[in-house]
Design a protein around this motif. Structure first.
Motif, short mmCIF file in Angstrom:
data_model
loop_
_atom_site.label_atom_id
_atom_site.label_comp_id
_atom_site.label_asym_id
_atom_site.label_seq_id
_atom_site.Cartn_x
_atom_site.Cartn_y
_atom_site.Cartn_z
N GLU A 179 0.91 -1.49 -0.17
CA GLU A 179 0.19 -0.15 0.42
C GLU A 179 0.94 1.49 -0.09
O GLU A 179 0.73 2.11 0.75
CB GLU A 179 -0.87 0.26 0.94
CG GLU A 179 -1.81 -0.96 1.30
CD GLU A 179 -3.40 -1.01 0.13
OE1 GLU A 179 -3.55 -0.06 -0.07
OE2 GLU A 179 -4.03 -1.65 0.85
N GLN A 203 -6.91 -5.91 1.89
CA GLN A 203 -6.52 -5.75 0.19
C GLN A 203 -6.18 -7.43 0.02
O GLN A 203 -6.96 -7.31 -1.21
CB GLN A 203 -5.16 -5.03 -0.32
CG GLN A 203 -5.88 -4.67 -2.25
CD GLN A 203 -6.60 -3.52 -2.13
OE1 GLN A 203 -7.30 -3.15 -1.22
NE2 GLN A 203 -7.75 -4.20 -2.98
N LYS A 206 -8.90 -10.09 0.91
CA LYS A 206 -10.19 -9.17 0.75
C LYS A 206 -10.69 -9.98 -1.06
O LYS A 206 -12.06 -10.26 -1.34
CB LYS A 206 -10.90 -8.08 0.62
CG LYS A 206 -10.41 -6.50 0.47
CD LYS A 206 -10.99 -5.88 0.69
CE LYS A 206 -10.21 -4.35 0.26
NZ LYS A 206 -11.16 -2.92 0.09
N ARG A 225 1.89 -0.15 9.48
CA ARG A 225 2.55 0.23 7.93
C ARG A 225 3.70 1.12 8.61
O ARG A 225 3.60 1.79 9.67
CB ARG A 225 1.49 1.34 6.95
CG ARG A 225 0.30 0.91 6.28
CD ARG A 225 -0.01 1.96 5.57
NE ARG A 225 -1.13 0.80 4.88
CZ ARG A 225 -1.98 1.51 4.29
NH1 ARG A 225 -2.13 2.79 3.98
NH2 ARG A 225 -3.37 0.74 4.09
N GLN A 239 -9.04 0.35 9.81
CA GLN A 239 -9.58 0.49 8.75
C GLN A 239 -11.25 -0.15 9.18
O GLN A 239 -11.28 -1.23 9.33
CB GLN A 239 -9.16 0.09 7.28
CG GLN A 239 -7.92 0.96 7.42
CD GLN A 239 -7.38 0.01 5.55
OE1 GLN A 239 -7.74 -1.17 5.35
NE2 GLN A 239 -6.66 0.70 4.96
N ASP A 241 -12.89 -2.13 6.23
CA ASP A 241 -12.42 -2.73 5.26
C ASP A 241 -13.13 -3.48 5.08
O ASP A 241 -14.36 -4.28 5.54
CB ASP A 241 -11.51 -3.01 4.83
CG ASP A 241 -10.43 -4.14 3.96
OD1 ASP A 241 -10.46 -3.53 3.50
OD2 ASP A 241 -10.37 -4.58 3.65
N HIS A 439 -2.76 4.51 -6.29
CA HIS A 439 -3.99 3.64 -5.16
C HIS A 439 -3.02 2.38 -4.86
O HIS A 439 -2.32 2.52 -4.19
CB HIS A 439 -4.76 3.48 -6.21
CG HIS A 439 -6.36 3.09 -4.77
ND1 HIS A 439 -6.34 3.61 -3.36
CD2 HIS A 439 -6.90 1.95 -4.94
CE1 HIS A 439 -6.92 2.86 -2.70
NE2 HIS A 439 -6.82 1.88 -3.44
N HIS A 440 -3.01 1.66 -5.50
CA HIS A 440 -2.37 0.22 -5.24
C HIS A 440 -2.36 -0.18 -6.42
O HIS A 440 -2.79 -0.28 -7.98
CB HIS A 440 -2.55 -0.78 -4.48
CG HIS A 440 -4.12 -1.01 -4.02
ND1 HIS A 440 -4.81 -1.31 -4.97
CD2 HIS A 440 -4.90 -1.07 -3.07
CE1 HIS A 440 -6.12 -1.74 -4.43
NE2 HIS A 440 -6.30 -1.00 -3.46
N GLY A 476 -10.35 5.79 1.03
CA GLY A 476 -10.04 5.74 -0.87
C GLY A 476 -10.67 3.91 -1.05
O GLY A 476 -10.35 3.06 0.00
N GLY A 477 -11.26 4.05 -2.07
CA GLY A 477 -11.40 2.31 -2.41
C GLY A 477 -10.74 2.98 -4.36
O GLY A 477 -10.56 2.98 -4.97
N SER A 478 -11.78 1.01 -4.85
CA SER A 478 -11.40 1.54 -6.16
C SER A 478 -11.55 0.08 -6.89
O SER A 478 -12.54 -1.26 -5.72
CB SER A 478 -10.11 1.31 -7.18
OG SER A 478 -9.02 -0.24 -6.17
N ARG A 480 -11.26 -3.77 -8.59
CA ARG A 480 -9.85 -3.91 -9.03
C ARG A 480 -9.50 -5.38 -10.47
O ARG A 480 -11.25 -4.99 -11.44
CB ARG A 480 -9.59 -5.29 -8.54
CG ARG A 480 -10.45 -5.18 -6.65
CD ARG A 480 -10.22 -3.57 -5.83
NE ARG A 480 -11.47 -3.63 -4.47
CZ ARG A 480 -10.42 -2.79 -3.90
NH1 ARG A 480 -9.38 -1.73 -4.60
NH2 ARG A 480 -11.24 -2.10 -2.32
N GLY A 521 -14.29 -2.33 -3.87
CA GLY A 521 -14.51 -2.10 -2.59
C GLY A 521 -13.82 -0.85 -2.37
O GLY A 521 -12.84 0.43 -2.83
N ILE A 522 -13.97 -0.92 -0.79
CA ILE A 522 -13.12 0.29 -0.25
C ILE A 522 -12.27 0.23 1.53
O ILE A 522 -13.03 -1.20 1.89
CB ILE A 522 -14.86 1.86 -0.27
CG1 ILE A 522 -14.25 2.70 0.06
CG2 ILE A 522 -15.38 1.26 0.76
CD1 ILE A 522 -14.69 4.28 -0.34
N ALA A 523 -11.39 1.31 1.80
CA ALA A 523 -11.41 1.27 3.15
C ALA A 523 -11.61 2.59 3.15
O ALA A 523 -10.97 3.22 3.08
CB ALA A 523 -9.70 0.53 3.62
N1 ASP Z 1 -6.72 -1.34 0.73
C1 ASP Z 1 -6.77 -0.21 0.32
C2 ASP Z 1 -6.25 0.87 1.27
O1 ASP Z 1 -6.15 0.63 2.63
C3 ASP Z 1 -8.55 0.61 0.20
C4 ASP Z 1 -8.70 -0.33 -0.86
O2 ASP Z 1 -8.58 -0.42 -2.32
O3 ASP Z 1 -9.81 -0.92 -0.29
O4 ASP Z 1 -6.26 1.97 1.12
#
Ligand code: ASP
Length: 579
Positions: A179, A203, A206, A225, A239, A241, A439-440, A476-478, A480, A521-523
């Motif tokens: 992340e 991430q 899930k 982190r 979070q 999540d 984002h990731h 924040g999320g996306s 996938r 999804g999102i966190a």
């Molecule tokens: N894992 C992401 C984060 O920690 C959140 C997500 O994309 O659902 O920011």
């Protein structure tokens, strides 16, 4: 002798009742032979009166602040002139018939009784508060904050349960989940020389749950982190999540705003207007100079690039972007200098004041005439300008905007939410000379931009979104990537070769090849959510046992050295430090 009531809950409906109360002595006063004890528990305090002839008198005479006592007595109404409107039980008092000391207490390192009496707590340094966190946690503000946090989490469970979400726990001892931070590592004793990583987020788990068909997952998840601690970060934080299958971006946003509205209603009794406004990343940056704009105030930036293009003013003539902002005040030289320090952009901050119907001072002579009307600048106001590369310019003027909002007291009151969407998928990493994810690496590109992926990566939009509250990113999320071939393409773009991809993310690629549903999804950053809801400036005020700014816990003194034998068991030898 069992407790019959919480102290803070005793009220006029209990008059003439016999009660047994247990709690802490908030304060004890002697007044003309009578002893008054403010007895406190988590619900609040109630005044106990001990008369000289009472059996409770001898013990009551002995007690001090923060002793733990049990009191038996009768509730009576206070005479009108003695009613204390500042506390909930202020219309009654308890006349003591018996008092038992359950525990004595040292004098607390700082006073904690004031707020419970409806007065302001004295300021105490945070280090002292954290060192004596048990005492600190007795303070009313922290008790309130942690209760609010509980209400938020309870509401989240109720809502998501009703919406068909299943809570699943994912491991702490795991592999790296990127992340964008460093991992915390945990050495394995059974496999010497090998390490677990603590998850930066759940991430990948899930996503695998979605492949496994769970459809809707959530977790109040602890994340780890190892970052340089900026003012308001914690190395471990929480979070909310969540992840959903067979959804598009709009489905995720819609569910989350309903959840947000429910949480606000349940925990604060505040009605949030939904849907939240949606703003693209480009628009947010252009208008507010931030990808998390604080919409509690306007002060929008104007794009004036074309007005200066090719003009006399060399510094602006060829700039990629020139941005302007009107401060609704006549700023002094000194104020402008202070704002200049905040605008770190190339070329610094240019300015001019609007006086007598014309610009004067600063760069007045270079400002095209029609600009005054375009900017809507009024008599006595100050126009501020920044020029340079686009991102740098908008961000530096954005920082000035925020500072002005603060200084002019504009950023106040209410909760202003929005979604920022259409983030770029990638950004150029100057240092390493390559593209990196914003984002990731598991975020899906907008499929409309797919053909740009290798040709013009910087232009590709992501199906990523941030939830912003009062200028803070609170989620924040996306959507996938759910196809293995696209995930492999993404890794390649990020400079992760097939072998490295296999080595680090083989398990994910394999999962994707077993039939993955489209998912996203999102966190939410739960600590920040609760801090904002509680009106606290720091997340440490909504975490029971936080770390300080150095990442240490002054209470338990973690982190701490460990015994040589423990290291030996783990096959670890410490290097002699150079310093
Ligand atoms: N894992 C992401 C984060 O920690 C959140 C997500 O994309 O659902 O920011």
């Amino acid at each position: 002798m069992r407790r019959t009531h919480y102290c803070g809950n005793v009220n006029t409906s209990n008059v003439n009742e016999q009660v047994v109360l247990e709690g802490w002595v908030n304060r004890r006063r002697d007044l003309g032979g009578l002893i008054f004890i403010d007895l406190r528990d988590r619900e609040g305090l109630v005044q106990v009166v001990v008369q000289p002839e009472s059996l409770a008198y001898a013990e009551a005479d002995r007690v001090r602040s923060e002793w733990v006592v049990r009191v038996r007595g009768t509730v009576q109404a206070r005479p009108a002139e003695q009613v204390n409107a500042r506390i909930a039980s202020g219309e009654v008092e308890v006349v003591a018939e018996g008092l038992e000391v359950l525990a004595e207490a040292k004098t607390p390192p700082f006073p904690i009784d004031a707020a419970w009496r409806g007065e302001e707590d004295p300021a105490v340094s945070e280090d002292i508060r954290m060192r004596y966190r048990v005492v600190d946690l007795r303070r009313r503000a922290l008790q309130r904050n942690l209760r609010l946090r509980h209400e938020v989490v309870a509401a989240i469970y109720r809502f998501l349960d009703r919406e068909g979400f299943i809570s699943v726990e994912t491991p702490f001892l795991t592999r790296s989940t990127p992340e964008g931070a460093r991992d915390f590592l945990v050495p394995s004793r059974l496999q010497p020389g090998q390490f677990y990583a603590l998850p930066q987020s759940p991430q990948l788990f899930k996503q695998m749950l979605m492949v496994a068909g769970y459809d809707r997952y959530f977790q109040i998840a602890r994340c780890f982190r190892d970052e340089d601690l900026r003012a308001d970060r914690q190395p471990d934080f929480t979070q909310l999540d969540l992840e959903m299958s067979f959804v598009d971006q709009e489905d995720v946003l819609e569910l989350n705003e309903r959840l947000a509205a429910y949480v606000f209603e349940e925990a604060l009794g505040v009605e949030l207007p939904i849907p939240f406004p949606r703003m693209t990343y480009a628009e947010a940056m252009n208008r507010y100079g931030s990808d998390k704009p604080d919409l509690r105030f306007g002060l929008e930036m104007h794009d004036v690039t074309e007005r200066f293009r090719g003009g006399e003013f060399r510094a602006f003539a060829g700039a990629e972007a020139v941005k302007a902002l009107v401060a609704p005040a006549a700023l002094s030289r000194r104020e402008i200098e202070e704002l200049e320090a905040i605008a770190k952009g190339k070329g610094g901050l240019a300015w001019s004041r609007y006086e007598g119907g014309a610009f004067s001072g600063g760069i007045a002579k270079f400002i095209p005439e029609e600009l005054a009307r375009e900017l809507g600048v009024q008599e006595g106001q100050t126009a501020l300008f920044v020029a340079g590369p686009w991102r740098k310019s908008v961000e530096s003027l954005g920082a000035v905007r925020l500072e002005l909002g603060k200084r002019l007291g504009l950023a106040q009151g209410g909760f202003k939410f929005l979604w920022v969407v259409d983030f770029p998928l990638l950004e150029w990493d100057e240092e390493n000379g390559r593209w990196t994810y914003m984002h990731h690496p598991f975020t899906s590109p907008n499929l409309e931009d797919l053909e740009l992926l290798e040709r013009d990566p910087g232009k590709v939009r992501a199906l990523a979104y941030d939830m912003v509250m009062n200028g803070t990113e609170v989620g924040g999320g996306s959507i996938r990537i759910h196809r293995r071939d696209l995930q492999e393409r993404m890794f390649a773009l990020l400079g992760i070769g097939p072998e490295e991809a296999q080595e680090k993310f083989g398990f994910l690629l394999e999962a994707l090849s077993f039939g993955a549903p489209p998912h996203g999804g999102i966190a939410w950053g739960l600590d920040r959510w609760v801090a904002n809801m509680a009106g606290e400036g720091s997340i440490r005020e909504v975490i029971a046992f936080p770390k300080n700014k150095e990442g240490r816990d002054p209470l338990t003194e973690a982190p701490s050295p460990v015994a040589e034998a423990q290291l030996a068991e783990l096959g670890i030898a410490l290097r002699k430090s150079d310093g």
